[in-house]
Write a protein that holds these residues in place. Structure first.
Motif, PDB file in Angstrom:
ATOM      1  N   PHE A 223       0.827  -1.202   0.000  1.00  0.00           N
ATOM      2  CA  PHE A 223       0.000   0.000   0.000  1.00  0.00           C
ATOM      3  C   PHE A 223       0.861   1.252   0.000  1.00  0.00           C
ATOM      4  N   SER A 224       1.978   1.220   0.712  1.00  0.00           N
ATOM      5  CA  SER A 224       2.838   2.406   0.756  1.00  0.00           C
ATOM      6  C   SER A 224       3.424   2.686  -0.621  1.00  0.00           C
ATOM      7  N   GLN A 225       3.703   1.643  -1.397  1.00  0.00           N
ATOM      8  CA  GLN A 225       4.214   1.843  -2.749  1.00  0.00           C
ATOM      9  C   GLN A 225       3.173   2.527  -3.627  1.00  0.00           C
ATOM     10  N   ILE A 226       1.925   2.102  -3.522  1.00  0.00           N
ATOM     11  CA  ILE A 226       0.854   2.740  -4.287  1.00  0.00           C
ATOM     12  C   ILE A 226       0.692   4.182  -3.851  1.00  0.00           C
ATOM     13  N   LEU A 230       0.904   7.797  -6.046  1.00  0.00           N
ATOM     14  CA  LEU A 230      -0.194   8.755  -6.122  1.00  0.00           C
ATOM     15  C   LEU A 230       0.092  10.050  -5.382  1.00  0.00           C
ATOM     16  N   SER A 231       1.222  10.131  -4.670  1.00  0.00           N
ATOM     17  CA  SER A 231       1.481  11.234  -3.732  1.00  0.00           C
ATOM     18  C   SER A 231       0.325  11.337  -2.754  1.00  0.00           C
ATOM     19  N   ASP A 232      -0.165  10.205  -2.315  1.00  0.00           N
ATOM     20  CA  ASP A 232      -1.333  10.126  -1.454  1.00  0.00           C
ATOM     21  C   ASP A 232      -0.898  10.151   0.006  1.00  0.00           C
ATOM     22  N   SER A 233      -1.603  10.906   0.805  1.00  0.00           N
ATOM     23  CA  SER A 233      -1.253  10.998   2.222  1.00  0.00           C
ATOM     24  C   SER A 233      -1.963   9.898   3.001  1.00  0.00           C
ATOM     25  N   ILE A 234      -1.648   8.650   2.649  1.00  0.00           N
ATOM     26  CA  ILE A 234      -2.269   7.511   3.307  1.00  0.00           C
ATOM     27  C   ILE A 234      -1.874   7.474   4.780  1.00  0.00           C
ATOM     28  N   ILE A 235      -2.767   7.019   5.611  1.00  0.00           N
ATOM     29  CA  ILE A 235      -2.537   6.949   7.046  1.00  0.00           C
ATOM     30  C   ILE A 235      -2.606   5.497   7.476  1.00  0.00           C
ATOM     31  N   TYR A 236      -1.680   5.096   8.368  1.00  0.00           N
ATOM     32  CA  TYR A 236      -1.685   3.746   8.893  1.00  0.00           C
ATOM     33  C   TYR A 236      -1.934   3.776  10.392  1.00  0.00           C
ATOM     34  N   THR A 237      -2.523   2.730  10.879  1.00  0.00           N
ATOM     35  CA  THR A 237      -2.710   2.600  12.318  1.00  0.00           C
ATOM     36  C   THR A 237      -1.375   2.243  12.963  1.00  0.00           C
ATOM     37  N   LYS A 271      13.133   8.134   9.810  1.00  0.00           N
ATOM     38  CA  LYS A 271      12.992   8.739   8.479  1.00  0.00           C
ATOM     39  C   LYS A 271      12.266   7.798   7.521  1.00  0.00           C
ATOM     40  N   GLN A 272      12.558   6.519   7.626  1.00  0.00           N
ATOM     41  CA  GLN A 272      11.867   5.553   6.769  1.00  0.00           C
ATOM     42  C   GLN A 272      10.387   5.490   7.130  1.00  0.00           C
ATOM     43  N   TYR A 277       5.979   5.541   5.138  1.00  0.00           N
ATOM     44  CA  TYR A 277       4.714   5.129   5.736  1.00  0.00           C
ATOM     45  C   TYR A 277       3.901   6.293   6.291  1.00  0.00           C
ATOM     46  N   ASN A 278       4.387   7.509   6.064  1.00  0.00           N
ATOM     47  CA  ASN A 278       3.646   8.703   6.475  1.00  0.00           C
ATOM     48  C   ASN A 278       3.315   8.691   7.972  1.00  0.00           C
ATOM     49  N   ALA A 279       4.193   8.115   8.773  1.00  0.00           N
ATOM     50  CA  ALA A 279       3.953   8.056  10.212  1.00  0.00           C
ATOM     51  C   ALA A 279       4.039   9.464  10.804  1.00  0.00           C
ATOM     52  N   SER A 280       3.188   9.737  11.763  1.00  0.00           N
ATOM     53  CA  SER A 280       3.239  11.018  12.465  1.00  0.00           C
ATOM     54  C   SER A 280       4.352  10.977  13.511  1.00  0.00           C
TER      55      SER A 280
END
Length: 302
Positions: A223-226, A230-237, A271-272, A277-280
């Motif tokens: 999912f992170s690759q997709i 898309l430059s999508d700000s996907i959020i993970y739990t 950083k990774q 993974y767009n982690a906060s």
């Protein structure tokens, strides 16, 4: 070539069509907006029924996703149909300018594994920003109809049982074409996506329901690759990121627990987590126990 691969090739060109949400203001702000959007999807599907097969879609507050099969030339017309009616709806509410910069992009899905992953990615998109839902209960898309036979018991009536005036209220228009056999979900106020999405065909892309659920819940890296495409700000739990972090620790650092890492390795891992993974900052601090001051200097403004 197995049966699933054969059926994938028979679909013809398959696409992930989406609108960028990064700089787009809210399109769907109220429940009424989302309901209109859902009914608009039914209109678009019917209008392009000879050209486009929709497998799934998801409406978010400021963007939307589709997975569909069609010739590339049909994508512009399909999006334009949605755009024009959505802009008219918003203009009637003095919000026409909200769509001034709305564009779409699309990506060719060229293999079965990628299609399986993209469908799961789209179907989980809504629940990531709505903590009161799951991928099976988020109401603004086709997601809840996948491998869910309980949906067959939802109260519904055929559009043929509704007055023309009521149908005009649904579509906010006096001029529309729709299939009278489409099912209207009385509890939700919109036409069932099962009436116009090719969900059984999409389900057949998976080995079984377990295969689908496994992708839906465990393939964070895919999912992170997709999302990066898309430059999508996907959020993970936290749980999803933690699973990914354990795998990274084992592969990159040869440790089983991120708390065992030294300071520089933790910074590299942080950083990774941030960029892949767009982690906060809060998630990073919770998961790898990195100092709050150091995190603020690494990622200011979060």
């Amino acid at each position: 070539m197995n049966q699933q691969e054969y059926e994938f090739r028979e679909l013809g060109p398959v696409w992930h069509l989406c609108t960028p949400g990064e700089h787009q203001c809210a399109i769907f702000r109220t429940r009424e907006d989302f309901v209109f959007g859902m009914n608009l999807m039914a209109l678009a599907a019917y209008s392009y029924r000879e050209e486009v097969k929709i497998f799934t879609f998801e409406l978010m507050s400021n963007h939307f996703h589709f997975v569909l099969a069609c010739e590339e030339v049909a994508l512009n017309g399909f999006f334009d149909f949605i755009y024009k009616r959505l802009k008219r709806y918003l203009a009637n509410g003095q919000r026409g300018s909200d769509l001034n910069r709305l564009t779409f992009k699309y990506f060719n899905i060229d293999n079965l594994n990628y299609l399986q992953t993209v469908i799961a990615y789209v179907n989980r998109n809504g629940y990531l920003v709505d903590n009161s839902t799951t991928p099976f209960s988020y109401p603004w898309g086709a997601n809840s109809f996948f491998f869910n036979r309980f949906k067959e018991n939802i109260n519904s009536i055929k559009l043929s049982g509704m007055s023309i005036e009521k149908q005009r209220q649904l579509f906010k228009s006096r001029n529309f074409e729709i299939d009278d056999n489409y099912e209207f979900l009385t509890e939700f106020g919109y036409i069932s996506p099962a009436s116009y999405c090719h969900i059984p065909l999409a389900e057949n892309c998976y080995t079984n329901a377990h295969h689908y659920f496994n992708l839906l819940s465990r393939r964070v890296e895919s999912f992170s690759q997709i999302a990066r495409e898309l430059s999508d700000s996907i959020i993970y739990t936290d749980e999803e990121i933690y699973t990914a972090v354990l795998a990274i620790c084992n592969k990159r650092f040869d440790v089983k627990n991120p708390t065992l890492l030294g300071k520089q390795d933790k910074i590299s891992l942080a950083k990774q987590m941030k960029y892949e993974y767009n982690a906060s900052n809060k998630q990073i601090r919770r998961i790898i126990k990195l100092d709050e001051g150091l995190l603020s200097s690494l990622f200011p403004g979060d």
